[in-house]
Motif scaffolding. Structure first.
Motif, PDB file in Angstrom:
ATOM      1  N   UNK A  44     -27.223   3.633 -37.601  1.00 58.34           N
ATOM      2  CA  UNK A  44     -26.433   4.635 -36.718  1.00 58.34           C
ATOM      3  C   UNK A  44     -27.170   5.046 -35.418  1.00 58.34           C
ATOM      4  N   UNK A  45     -28.733   5.114 -35.960  1.00 53.59           N
ATOM      5  CA  UNK A  45     -29.385   5.638 -34.955  1.00 53.59           C
ATOM      6  C   UNK A  45     -29.804   4.419 -33.976  1.00 53.59           C
ATOM      7  N   UNK A  46     -29.832   3.296 -34.390  1.00 55.14           N
ATOM      8  CA  UNK A  46     -30.086   2.175 -33.543  1.00 55.14           C
ATOM      9  C   UNK A  46     -28.859   1.960 -32.500  1.00 55.14           C
ATOM     10  N   UNK A  47     -27.712   2.020 -32.971  1.00 50.43           N
ATOM     11  CA  UNK A  47     -26.369   2.187 -32.369  1.00 50.43           C
ATOM     12  C   UNK A  47     -26.328   2.986 -31.228  1.00 50.43           C
ATOM     13  N   UNK A  48     -26.791   4.421 -31.555  1.00 49.68           N
ATOM     14  CA  UNK A  48     -26.755   5.447 -30.375  1.00 49.68           C
ATOM     15  C   UNK A  48     -27.611   5.165 -29.457  1.00 49.68           C
ATOM     16  N   UNK A  49     -28.682   4.661 -29.832  1.00 53.40           N
ATOM     17  CA  UNK A  49     -29.654   4.190 -28.747  1.00 53.40           C
ATOM     18  C   UNK A  49     -29.363   2.821 -27.846  1.00 53.40           C
ATOM     19  N   UNK A  50     -28.552   1.916 -28.368  1.00 54.40           N
ATOM     20  CA  UNK A  50     -28.264   0.924 -27.794  1.00 54.40           C
ATOM     21  C   UNK A  50     -26.879   0.272 -27.847  1.00 54.40           C
ATOM     22  N   UNK A  51     -26.073   1.438 -27.586  1.00 53.78           N
ATOM     23  CA  UNK A  51     -24.484   1.164 -27.634  1.00 53.78           C
ATOM     24  C   UNK A  51     -23.930   0.306 -26.486  1.00 53.78           C
ATOM     25  N   UNK A  52     -24.995   0.254 -25.316  1.00 56.85           N
ATOM     26  CA  UNK A  52     -24.376  -0.320 -24.194  1.00 56.85           C
ATOM     27  C   UNK A  52     -24.648  -1.936 -24.514  1.00 56.85           C
ATOM     28  N   UNK A  53     -25.494  -2.260 -25.305  1.00 55.21           N
ATOM     29  CA  UNK A  53     -25.929  -3.864 -25.696  1.00 55.21           C
ATOM     30  C   UNK A  53     -24.780  -4.260 -26.344  1.00 55.21           C
ATOM     31  N   UNK A  54     -24.693  -5.733 -26.302  1.00 58.08           N
ATOM     32  CA  UNK A  54     -23.660  -6.476 -27.377  1.00 58.08           C
ATOM     33  C   UNK A  54     -24.206  -6.062 -28.636  1.00 58.08           C
ATOM     34  N   UNK A  55     -23.168  -5.959 -29.579  1.00 56.83           N
ATOM     35  CA  UNK A  55     -23.294  -5.599 -30.891  1.00 56.83           C
ATOM     36  C   UNK A  55     -23.254  -7.187 -31.742  1.00 56.83           C
ATOM     37  N   UNK A  56     -24.286  -7.423 -32.471  1.00 61.50           N
ATOM     38  CA  UNK A  56     -24.329  -8.558 -33.445  1.00 61.50           C
ATOM     39  C   UNK A  56     -24.614  -7.875 -34.746  1.00 61.50           C
TER      40      UNK A  56
END
Length: 316
Positions: A209-221
């Motif tokens: 979750x922390x990674x997603x919050x910090x990188x939500x603008x990047x493509x999700x793999x």
């Protein structure tokens, strides 16, 4: 005694008195409508004078202490009702829906929000004299409990520091440790313990979750996200949905949409710029998903928010 009332437990006068004291202190410091940050790091006060329609809010790991009014929070299909006797523990970063259902000029909704510092939580948990909490089947990232004399007393002492700012650097950390201890003495502590304990599946999901919050603008793999969480893709999906009531992709989409809305409302970005900034490659897709999530297209939604003087808020 009337028949049928013998099992009704009367409110604890000490709790009522302490709650009233805290309400008076919050009202005196805040003084007016809105969110009020204090000189104490991580502490904000909320003063609301009217009910609201259901709105989207972002909750961070923290503790909300309610002393007046009533608020409804929905995460996935689960509803949490907070009133003047409640605290809300949010142990993860999560977008949810909120609605103030009871508040007025005469009796405003009053709440204090304390952001949780996870290193401090782990430090308190490491002590031998903190009791183990029985594991609960409740896995979501929210938990609602009933405030106690000890918890309310510690919150009162924390707010007293606002009047003596020179004491904040030394005493604030000590009182916040006591507040954590008081929460860890409640049945709701299991949620906090699961997130803070290294190696637990919930803690590993919190890392994703922390990674997603910090990188939500990047493509999700998903394979990369699962690697960050140190678990398999299917396990991550299961744990992520248990905590947040949504998939990682849905979570990312909500973060993107809420961030875009905030950038348009607060910083004056147009819809195209906001869409590209949060990671969308297609403006038409952004507009469709925005309309589905917020109920109307971006331009119309932002105009309505400005006309009604509504801010995009964090939850409390």
């Amino acid at each position: 005694m009337a028949r049928g009332t013998q099992n009704i437990e009367a409110p604890d006068p000490a709790v009522i008195e302490m709650r009233q004291s805290l309400a008076h202190r919050i009202a005196a410091i805040a003084g007016r409508e809105g969110e009020h940050r204090t000189a104490i790091p991580g502490l904000s006060l909320y003063y609301r004078t009217a009910p609201t329609s259901c709105y989207h809010a972002s909750y961070e790991p923290g503790l909300s202490i309610f002393v007046q009014g009533r608020k409804r929070i929905i995460l996935g299909g689960t509803e949490y009702l907070c009133d003047g006797s409640s605290f809300l523990l949010s142990s993860i970063d999560v977008p949810a829906q909120s609605q103030i259902v009871e508040a007025s000029e005469r009796v405003p909704l009053l709440c204090m929000f304390l952001s949780l510092d996870m290193p401090t939580v782990r430090e308190v948990l490491s002590r031998d004299d903190v009791p183990e909490i029985k594991a609960s089947s409740h896995r979501q990232g929210f938990a609602v409990g009933e405030t106690t004399v000890g918890l309310l007393g510690a919150c009162n002492r924390l707010l007293e520091l606002v009047d003596t700012p020179e004491d904040i650097p030394f005493l604030s950390h000590l009182i916040q440790r006591e507040i954590l201890y008081r929460i860890l003495r409640t049945p709701q502590a299991e949620r906090l313990r699961a997130i803070a304990t290294s190696g637990d599946l919930s803690q590993r999901t919190a890392r994703a979750i922390a990674w997603l919050r910090a990188n939500f603008a990047k493509p999700l793999h998903m394979e990369d996200l699962a690697s960050t969480a140190r678990m398999g893709v299917s396990t991550l999906h299961h744990q992520f949905r248990a905590l947040t009531s949504m998939s990682p992709l849905q979570y990312q989409k909500q973060l993107r949409l809420q961030t875009a809305r905030q950038r348009m409302l607060m910083d004056g970005l147009d819809a195209s710029s906001a869409a590209y900034e949060v990671g969308y490659e297609s403006i038409s897709q952004f507009s469709r998903e925005y309309s589905r999530f917020f109920g109307q297209p971006p331009i119309r939604d932002i105009k309505a928010l400005k006309d009604n003087n509504i801010a995009v808020v964090n939850g409390a």
